[in-house]
Design an enzyme around this catalytic site. Sequence first.
Site, PDB file in Angstrom:
ATOM      1  N   ASP A 186      31.958  36.829  42.447  1.00 30.54           N
ATOM      2  CA  ASP A 186      33.410  36.686  42.385  1.00 30.54           C
ATOM      3  C   ASP A 186      34.117  37.989  42.762  1.00 30.54           C
ATOM      4  O   ASP A 186      35.205  37.972  43.337  1.00 30.54           O
ATOM      5  CB  ASP A 186      33.828  36.255  40.980  1.00 30.54           C
ATOM      6  CG  ASP A 186      33.565  34.770  40.730  1.00 30.54           C
ATOM      7  OD1 ASP A 186      33.282  34.044  41.699  1.00 30.54           O
ATOM      8  OD2 ASP A 186      33.646  34.349  39.564  1.00 30.54           O
TER       9      ASP A 186
ATOM     10  N   ASN B  86      43.370  37.026  40.260  1.00 26.58           N
ATOM     11  CA  ASN B  86      42.897  36.853  38.887  1.00 26.58           C
ATOM     12  C   ASN B  86      43.924  37.263  37.849  1.00 26.58           C
ATOM     13  O   ASN B  86      44.379  36.451  37.063  1.00 26.58           O
ATOM     14  CB  ASN B  86      41.616  37.657  38.665  1.00 26.58           C
ATOM     15  CG  ASN B  86      40.372  36.830  38.834  1.00 26.58           C
ATOM     16  OD1 ASN B  86      40.440  35.674  39.238  1.00 26.58           O
ATOM     17  ND2 ASN B  86      39.227  37.418  38.532  1.00 26.58           N
TER      18      ASN B  86
END
Length: 274
Positions: free
Chosen positions: A45, A120
């Site tokens: 990620d 994020n």
Amino acid sequence: MKYSLLDRGDRLSRDLAEQFHQMAQEKELTRDDESPDIVLSIGGDGTLLQAFHRFRDRVGTVAFVGVHTGHLGFYADWKKDELPELLERMATLKPTTVSYPLLKVEIVTDAGRTVYLALNEFTLKSVDGTLVAQLNINDEPFEMFRGDGIVVSTPTGSTGYNKSVNGAIIHPHLEALQIAEIASINNRVYRTLGSSIILPKHHHCDIVTDPDEPLAVGIDHLVFQFQEVRSIICSVAPEKVHFARYRPFPFWNRVREAFIGWDENQGFTKKWPR
């Protein structure tokens, strides 16, 4: 189709990247690092976060695909041994595109205004110690915070830092942002809600700090220091991030596999005895 590829930099990821380039050439896919249609990340990620920020100015026109080389990631649909299958689908199929919300962060200082996009989260901490900040929601005072910091996350980012400070997990089809506290200190002077706050798209949060206090600002994996900050405005960005899906992988399946444990053949990794 034009593609670009970013790998984590370790030997395995570099080898997989080289394999992909060779197979892509055989399938007559064009490598284009300036204006790709698809951006692949090979690693984890964190690698996809790097790819997102590399193509931040083209976020509306590119779609991302993640290949993970370790544990299953929230942004990675494909495993390292599935490159041939992924490439075949890229060459022959039109993907389904899913779009998820982003976070817009405007930092206003005496020198001007800086705008960031986060995939994020945004984190705010004091460089020197305890953070003191006033939180306003829709230009109305809401609470006075004192503690280690504040994290504002997107729905996809709600499974990361936000979850570690007891924030809620939000499905990424909901256009919202979440504000969570990092070790707040509550007394008669500084009083906070004590739980995360979820704001819809048409709301915004202003964070006001002492302009003499140097601040550490995190935008996903990037860290900056700011001086003379007057306010920080957080809102759901008008832009969205796009992911190319060549096979279904529901969000709640990702959550289940990452945090609860699931085996496709046996069900849950731990079962009640019969």
